[in-house]
Scaffold this motif. Structure first.
Motif, PDB file in Angstrom:
ATOM      1  N   GLN A  88       0.828  -1.201   0.000  1.00 32.71           N
ATOM      2  CA  GLN A  88       0.000   0.000   0.000  1.00 32.71           C
ATOM      3  C   GLN A  88       0.863   1.252   0.000  1.00 32.71           C
ATOM      4  N   ASP A  89       1.948   1.253   0.804  1.00 36.42           N
ATOM      5  CA  ASP A  89       2.868   2.389   0.814  1.00 36.42           C
ATOM      6  C   ASP A  89       3.446   2.611  -0.575  1.00 36.42           C
ATOM      7  N   ARG A  90       3.892   1.537  -1.216  1.00 30.43           N
ATOM      8  CA  ARG A  90       4.481   1.626  -2.548  1.00 30.43           C
ATOM      9  C   ARG A  90       3.454   2.130  -3.550  1.00 30.43           C
ATOM     10  N   ALA A  91       2.220   1.610  -3.451  1.00 29.82           N
ATOM     11  CA  ALA A  91       1.160   2.032  -4.371  1.00 29.82           C
ATOM     12  C   ALA A  91       0.882   3.519  -4.213  1.00 29.82           C
ATOM     13  N   ARG A  92       0.830   3.994  -2.979  1.00 21.85           N
ATOM     14  CA  ARG A  92       0.558   5.413  -2.733  1.00 21.85           C
ATOM     15  C   ARG A  92       1.648   6.298  -3.329  1.00 21.85           C
ATOM     16  N   GLU A  93       2.887   5.878  -3.226  1.00 23.88           N
ATOM     17  CA  GLU A  93       3.985   6.666  -3.767  1.00 23.88           C
ATOM     18  C   GLU A  93       3.904   6.756  -5.283  1.00 23.88           C
ATOM     19  N   ASP A  94       3.423   5.734  -5.920  1.00 25.92           N
ATOM     20  CA  ASP A  94       3.372   5.675  -7.374  1.00 25.92           C
ATOM     21  C   ASP A  94       2.125   6.320  -7.960  1.00 25.92           C
ATOM     22  N   VAL A  95       1.138   6.641  -7.132  1.00 25.34           N
ATOM     23  CA  VAL A  95      -0.134   7.159  -7.629  1.00 25.34           C
ATOM     24  C   VAL A  95      -0.016   8.640  -7.979  1.00 25.34           C
ATOM     25  N   VAL A  96      -0.477   8.969  -9.171  1.00 21.83           N
ATOM     26  CA  VAL A  96      -0.548  10.363  -9.614  1.00 21.83           C
ATOM     27  C   VAL A  96      -2.024  10.712  -9.735  1.00 21.83           C
ATOM     28  N   ILE A  97      -2.447  11.756  -9.013  1.00 22.42           N
ATOM     29  CA  ILE A  97      -3.827  12.227  -9.074  1.00 22.42           C
ATOM     30  C   ILE A  97      -3.843  13.449  -9.989  1.00 22.42           C
ATOM     31  N   GLU A  98      -4.733  13.438 -10.973  1.00 23.65           N
ATOM     32  CA  GLU A  98      -4.835  14.577 -11.888  1.00 23.65           C
ATOM     33  C   GLU A  98      -6.285  14.800 -12.279  1.00 23.65           C
ATOM     34  N   ALA A  99      -6.565  16.004 -12.768  1.00 22.07           N
ATOM     35  CA  ALA A  99      -7.923  16.346 -13.176  1.00 22.07           C
ATOM     36  C   ALA A  99      -8.381  15.413 -14.295  1.00 22.07           C
ATOM     37  N   ILE A 100      -9.629  15.023 -14.223  1.00 22.15           N
ATOM     38  CA  ILE A 100     -10.216  14.172 -15.253  1.00 22.15           C
ATOM     39  C   ILE A 100     -10.419  15.009 -16.514  1.00 22.15           C
ATOM     40  N   SER A 101     -10.275  14.381 -17.667  1.00 20.77           N
ATOM     41  CA  SER A 101     -10.473  15.097 -18.930  1.00 20.77           C
ATOM     42  C   SER A 101     -11.343  14.270 -19.857  1.00 20.77           C
ATOM     43  N   ASP A 102     -11.826  14.912 -20.899  1.00 20.67           N
ATOM     44  CA  ASP A 102     -12.654  14.217 -21.892  1.00 20.67           C
ATOM     45  C   ASP A 102     -11.914  13.012 -22.477  1.00 20.67           C
ATOM     46  N   GLN A 103     -10.614  13.133 -22.621  1.00 28.64           N
ATOM     47  CA  GLN A 103      -9.828  12.043 -23.206  1.00 28.64           C
ATOM     48  C   GLN A 103      -9.780  10.807 -22.300  1.00 28.64           C
ATOM     49  N   ASP A 104     -10.146  10.965 -21.038  1.00 29.02           N
ATOM     50  CA  ASP A 104     -10.133   9.843 -20.098  1.00 29.02           C
ATOM     51  C   ASP A 104     -11.396   8.988 -20.172  1.00 29.02           C
ATOM     52  N   ALA A 105     -12.399   9.429 -20.911  1.00 24.89           N
ATOM     53  CA  ALA A 105     -13.724   8.791 -20.871  1.00 24.89           C
ATOM     54  C   ALA A 105     -13.683   7.277 -21.100  1.00 24.89           C
ATOM     55  N   GLY A 106     -12.995   6.829 -22.121  1.00 21.63           N
ATOM     56  CA  GLY A 106     -12.963   5.395 -22.419  1.00 21.63           C
ATOM     57  C   GLY A 106     -12.337   4.584 -21.298  1.00 21.63           C
ATOM     58  N   GLU A 107     -11.208   5.069 -20.777  1.00 21.29           N
ATOM     59  CA  GLU A 107     -10.543   4.374 -19.679  1.00 21.29           C
ATOM     60  C   GLU A 107     -11.392   4.403 -18.411  1.00 21.29           C
ATOM     61  N   VAL A 108     -12.027   5.551 -18.142  1.00 17.82           N
ATOM     62  CA  VAL A 108     -12.886   5.662 -16.962  1.00 17.82           C
ATOM     63  C   VAL A 108     -14.032   4.672 -17.058  1.00 17.82           C
ATOM     64  N   LEU A 109     -14.648   4.581 -18.228  1.00 16.88           N
ATOM     65  CA  LEU A 109     -15.769   3.649 -18.400  1.00 16.88           C
ATOM     66  C   LEU A 109     -15.309   2.207 -18.185  1.00 16.88           C
ATOM     67  N   THR A 110     -14.140   1.868 -18.687  1.00 13.80           N
ATOM     68  CA  THR A 110     -13.609   0.511 -18.515  1.00 13.80           C
ATOM     69  C   THR A 110     -13.385   0.198 -17.035  1.00 13.80           C
ATOM     70  N   VAL A 111     -12.736   1.118 -16.311  1.00 15.84           N
ATOM     71  CA  VAL A 111     -12.480   0.911 -14.886  1.00 15.84           C
ATOM     72  C   VAL A 111     -13.800   0.873 -14.114  1.00 15.84           C
ATOM     73  N   GLN A 112     -14.715   1.767 -14.470  1.00 21.58           N
ATOM     74  CA  GLN A 112     -16.020   1.818 -13.800  1.00 21.58           C
ATOM     75  C   GLN A 112     -16.753   0.487 -13.934  1.00 21.58           C
TER      76      GLN A 112
END
Length: 162
Positions: free
Chosen positions: A5-29
């Motif tokens: 979990q510590d390693r995962a947190r260090e590697d996580v990048v949080i960024e604003a969602i964009s229109d280009q993310d729609a396909g990936e977001v739908l897949t993860v959702q």
């Protein structure tokens, strides 16, 4: 917290969602909500039936963040502010990344981005892992609304201002 979990947190990048993310977001959702469908015995739930054009329209009218690890989208959160409330919409975490703290990170990012005094979200009454997460993040039950099938929608709120 585990070393993973510590390693995962260090590697996580949080960024604003964009229109280009729609396909990936739908897949993860869709992947994330399969377990919810199993809990409730139905695949007829909006996170699983939402279409790509519907999600794209939603992204144009709401704010949100995505979480990425090494470029891979592993989580998303959507929200909107209305009437002094931060209304948190779908939180979706890739199944293999659930329990790694990414949901907490996305919730914190949404709360930090808001000027609303109160945040609200909801989940189903059988979604025990979601309820545990939200309570651990400081959310308290505000209201229960019967779904008509013996389950309820549980609305939780958290004060964001001191």
């Amino acid at each position: 917290m585990t070393e993973q979990q510590d390693r995962a947190r260090e590697d996580v990048v949080i960024e604003a969602i964009s229109d280009q993310d729609a396909g990936e977001v739908l897949t993860v959702q869709r992947a994330a909500f399969v377990s919810e469908a199993a809990i409730y015995g139905s695949v007829d739930m909006p996170p699983l039936t939402q279409t790509l054009p519907e999600l794209e329209a939603e992204l144009r009218s709401e704010s949100g963040f995505v979480a990425r690890i090494d470029g891979r989208l592993v989580g998303a959160i959507r929200f909107v502010e209305r009437d002094d409330l931060l209304l948190i919409g779908r939180i979706a975490i890739a199944p293999d990344m659930q329990g790694e703290g990414i949901g907490r990170m996305l919730l914190q990012a949404a709360e930090d981005a808001s000027s609303a005094p109160v945040a609200e979200l909801f989940t189903g009454s059988l979604s025990e892992a979601n309820l545990r997460l939200y309570r651990a993040c400081g959310y308290e039950e505000h209201e229960r609304v019967p779904d008509g099938d013996g389950t309820e929608q549980v609305f939780l709120r958290k004060r964001l201002e001191a």
